[in-house]
Every structure is written in C-alpha cells, then in structure tokens.
Scaffold this motif. Structure first.
Motif, PDB file in Angstrom:
ATOM      1  N   ILE A  40     -11.387  -0.360   2.411  1.00  0.00           N
ATOM      2  CA  ILE A  40     -11.783   0.468   1.273  1.00  0.00           C
ATOM      3  C   ILE A  40     -10.886   0.246   0.052  1.00  0.00           C
ATOM      4  O   ILE A  40     -11.338   0.314  -1.089  1.00  0.00           O
ATOM      5  CB  ILE A  40     -11.810   1.964   1.687  1.00  0.00           C
ATOM      6  N   LEU A  41      -9.605  -0.030   0.264  1.00  0.00           N
ATOM      7  CA  LEU A  41      -8.691  -0.285  -0.858  1.00  0.00           C
ATOM      8  C   LEU A  41      -8.060  -1.671  -0.767  1.00  0.00           C
ATOM      9  O   LEU A  41      -6.979  -1.906  -1.321  1.00  0.00           O
ATOM     10  CB  LEU A  41      -7.593   0.785  -0.891  1.00  0.00           C
ATOM     11  N   THR A  42      -8.726  -2.583  -0.103  1.00  0.00           N
ATOM     12  CA  THR A  42      -8.179  -3.926   0.097  1.00  0.00           C
ATOM     13  C   THR A  42      -7.877  -4.669  -1.202  1.00  0.00           C
ATOM     14  O   THR A  42      -6.853  -5.358  -1.297  1.00  0.00           O
ATOM     15  CB  THR A  42      -9.152  -4.756   0.959  1.00  0.00           C
ATOM     16  N   GLU A  96      -2.573   1.830  -6.579  1.00  0.00           N
ATOM     17  CA  GLU A  96      -3.427   2.405  -5.540  1.00  0.00           C
ATOM     18  C   GLU A  96      -3.390   3.929  -5.594  1.00  0.00           C
ATOM     19  O   GLU A  96      -4.433   4.598  -5.502  1.00  0.00           O
ATOM     20  CB  GLU A  96      -2.961   1.911  -4.178  1.00  0.00           C
ATOM     21  N   VAL A 110      -6.479   6.542  -6.333  1.00  0.00           N
ATOM     22  CA  VAL A 110      -6.857   7.513  -5.302  1.00  0.00           C
ATOM     23  C   VAL A 110      -6.665   8.945  -5.775  1.00  0.00           C
ATOM     24  O   VAL A 110      -7.469   9.831  -5.459  1.00  0.00           O
ATOM     25  CB  VAL A 110      -6.042   7.250  -4.017  1.00  0.00           C
ATOM     26  N   THR A 154      -5.859   5.705   1.813  1.00  0.00           N
ATOM     27  CA  THR A 154      -7.226   5.432   2.264  1.00  0.00           C
ATOM     28  C   THR A 154      -7.819   6.644   2.971  1.00  0.00           C
ATOM     29  O   THR A 154      -8.984   6.987   2.755  1.00  0.00           O
ATOM     30  CB  THR A 154      -7.249   4.224   3.211  1.00  0.00           C
ATOM     31  N   HIS A 206       0.840  -1.196   0.000  1.00  0.00           N
ATOM     32  CA  HIS A 206       0.000   0.000   0.000  1.00  0.00           C
ATOM     33  C   HIS A 206       0.879   1.252   0.000  1.00  0.00           C
ATOM     34  O   HIS A 206       2.106   1.175   0.046  1.00  0.00           O
ATOM     35  CB  HIS A 206      -0.933  -0.010   1.215  1.00  0.00           C
ATOM     36  N   LYS A 264     -11.422   2.278   6.680  1.00  0.00           N
ATOM     37  CA  LYS A 264     -10.135   2.411   5.983  1.00  0.00           C
ATOM     38  C   LYS A 264      -9.422   1.068   5.831  1.00  0.00           C
ATOM     39  O   LYS A 264      -8.544   0.917   4.979  1.00  0.00           O
ATOM     40  CB  LYS A 264      -9.245   3.427   6.703  1.00  0.00           C
ATOM     41  N   ASN A 277      -2.465   3.701   6.154  1.00  0.00           N
ATOM     42  CA  ASN A 277      -2.294   4.035   4.745  1.00  0.00           C
ATOM     43  C   ASN A 277      -2.841   5.433   4.447  1.00  0.00           C
ATOM     44  O   ASN A 277      -4.041   5.678   4.588  1.00  0.00           O
ATOM     45  CB  ASN A 277      -3.033   2.986   3.902  1.00  0.00           C
TER      46      ASN A 277
END
Length: 270
Positions: free
Chosen positions: A174-176, A184, A188, A90, A15, A171, A87
């Motif tokens: 949300i971006l797992t 990523e 974002v 996130t 991440h 969090k 992270n």
C-alpha cells in the motif's frame, strides 16, 4: 544471516518506525489535520442557504458530536497501528480508509435507525439534529452518547474485519512507492486524511443536521412560483413583441400602396 538482517533493517529505515505516529512530528501533523478538518466544517456552515443556515449553537451541537467521535476513532487507530507487526503507517492508513468507507455506512444506518425510532416512539432526544426550542443541552448529551456508541460499533466491526489474513498482503504494497519515513508519515497523517476527511465530514454533517420538512415544501413552492413567473414573463414578452410587430406593419401599410400590402404581409410572416 547477517545479510538478511541488514536488508530488513534497511527496509525498516525506509518506512515509519514504531513510535512515528506518536513522536513530536507525528502529533504536530495530527493537530494540523484537526485544525483543517474544523475549518472545513466552518466553511460548510457558510455554504448553507442564508435563510436556512444553522445558528452557531446548533452548528456546535451538530459538529461537536462528529468531533468527539473523530477524536475517539483517531486515537484508537493510532493505538491499534502500534499493536500490529510491521509498518504502523500502513496499518493506520488501512484502518482509516475502512473507517471512512465501511464505517460511514454503519454511521448512516445507525443515525437513520435512531431517527426512525424517534418518530415511532416519540423519543425526540435521539432524533439527531433536533434539540428542541429552545435547544436543550440534555438532548445534545443524549445524541453525543449515541454517536459515540456508534463509533464503538464501527471500531469493533472494523477491528474484527482487520483480522482477515489478506490484509497482510495489502499492507506490504500500500505504501511501497514511498521510501522516506517522513514523507510517508505526511501522506498517512495529513495529505490523504485531509481530502478523505473533507468529504467524510461534509457527508456526516448532512446526516447529523436537522432537516425541516417545512423548509423543503417552502423551497419547492418557491421554485414552482419562480417557474411560473418565468413563464409569465416569457408570455408577456412574446405578446409585447407581437403587438409591436403589428404596430410597425400597420404603420408601413399607410406608406405602401394598398394593393401591395397583402403581398408584403405574406412575405414577412413566411
């Protein structure tokens, strides 16, 4: 203990790092996003009706307020994302999505409140989108200050809202699905903000631009006149068609036996 540290380090490698938003690649994505957002506002101007299209000066006055507010909010989000644990991508995304939803509602309420005060008190300088004739730069500056004040209210409100505990759970997932830090960051900082900003900037620009009530009345009058013209045209065509049918029938009557004419006419009309 060592296994746990290795697992945590491996998870961090998948991440965004702490400085991912502010390294060279991060700033490049942010600059690219700003250019795309600016292009969207230019395209919106050309989508306006030609007769009611804003001049470039008025367009600049309207969009510059939104541009300054967006830059202020964006920089605040970048800074705040680094203040949280975990992270930063996130946290930035959560802040951004809240700005684009709850923040948009606060902006709408604030602009409508200023416009209502302007009508009641006669303070034309705070009527968003109206700068006088000719346009007065002081009115633009006053509206810029008001809009930036609204941005401060938005950011303070959302920052307080972010203190709730359940955001820690949000969090974490949300971006797992994304396991590449560069991918990523692109999602974002570019892909998600581009589509959300395109909608948000379009809607906010409609809030900020001046809407002349005379244009609305003129548009409704033009529509009603157009509808009347269509009805008259249909009526004229119908009358013309009926008259042509009568002429053809009368011409045929001359060729037929007089005793057969009533029978044929009745068959045609039925």
């Amino acid at each position: 203990m060592n296994v746990t540290l290795v697992a945590l380090r491996h998870q961090e490698d998948r991440h965004c790092s702490k400085d991912a938003l502010t390294d060279v690649f991060g700033w490049f994505l942010q600059l690219l996003l700003a250019c795309l957002a600016f292009t969207c506002l230019i395209a919106k101007r050309f989508c306006e009706p030609r007769l009611h299209r804003r001049s470039w000066q008025i367009w600049f006055y309207d969009t510059s307020k939104q541009g300054m507010g967006a830059i202020a909010i964006h920089l605040a989000n970048v800074w705040l994302a680094g203040q949280y644990q975990g992270n930063p991508c996130t946290w930035y995304l959560i802040n951004f999505l809240l700005d684009s939803s709850l923040g948009l509602f606060i902006i709408f309420v604030g602009i409508k409140t200023c416009q209502r005060l302007s009508r009641r008190k006669g303070w034309q300088a705070i009527n968003f989108g109206e700068y006088g004739k000719p346009p007065n730069v002081n009115a633009w500056l006053a509206q810029c200050c008001l809009y930036l004040g609204l941005m401060v209210i938005v950011k303070v409100s959302i920052t307080l809202f972010m203190q709730l505990d359940f955001w820690e759970n949000v969090k974490d997932f949300i971006l797992t699905p994304i396991h590449n830090p560069r991918v990523e960051l692109v999602f974002v900082m570019l892909i998600i903000p581009f589509f959300v900003n395109m909608l948000m900037y379009w809607v906010t620009d409609n809030f900020l631009m001046y809407k002349d009530p005379n244009n609305r009345r003129r548009d409704s009058t033009e529509v009603s006149l157009l509808e009347k013209a269509k009805v008259n045209c249909r009526t004229h065509r119908k009358k013309k068609s009926n008259s042509e049918s009568d002429v053809l029938l009368s011409a045929d009557d001359e060729l037929l036996d007089p005793e057969q004419v009533p029978i044929i006419r009745g068959a045609i009309h039925t």
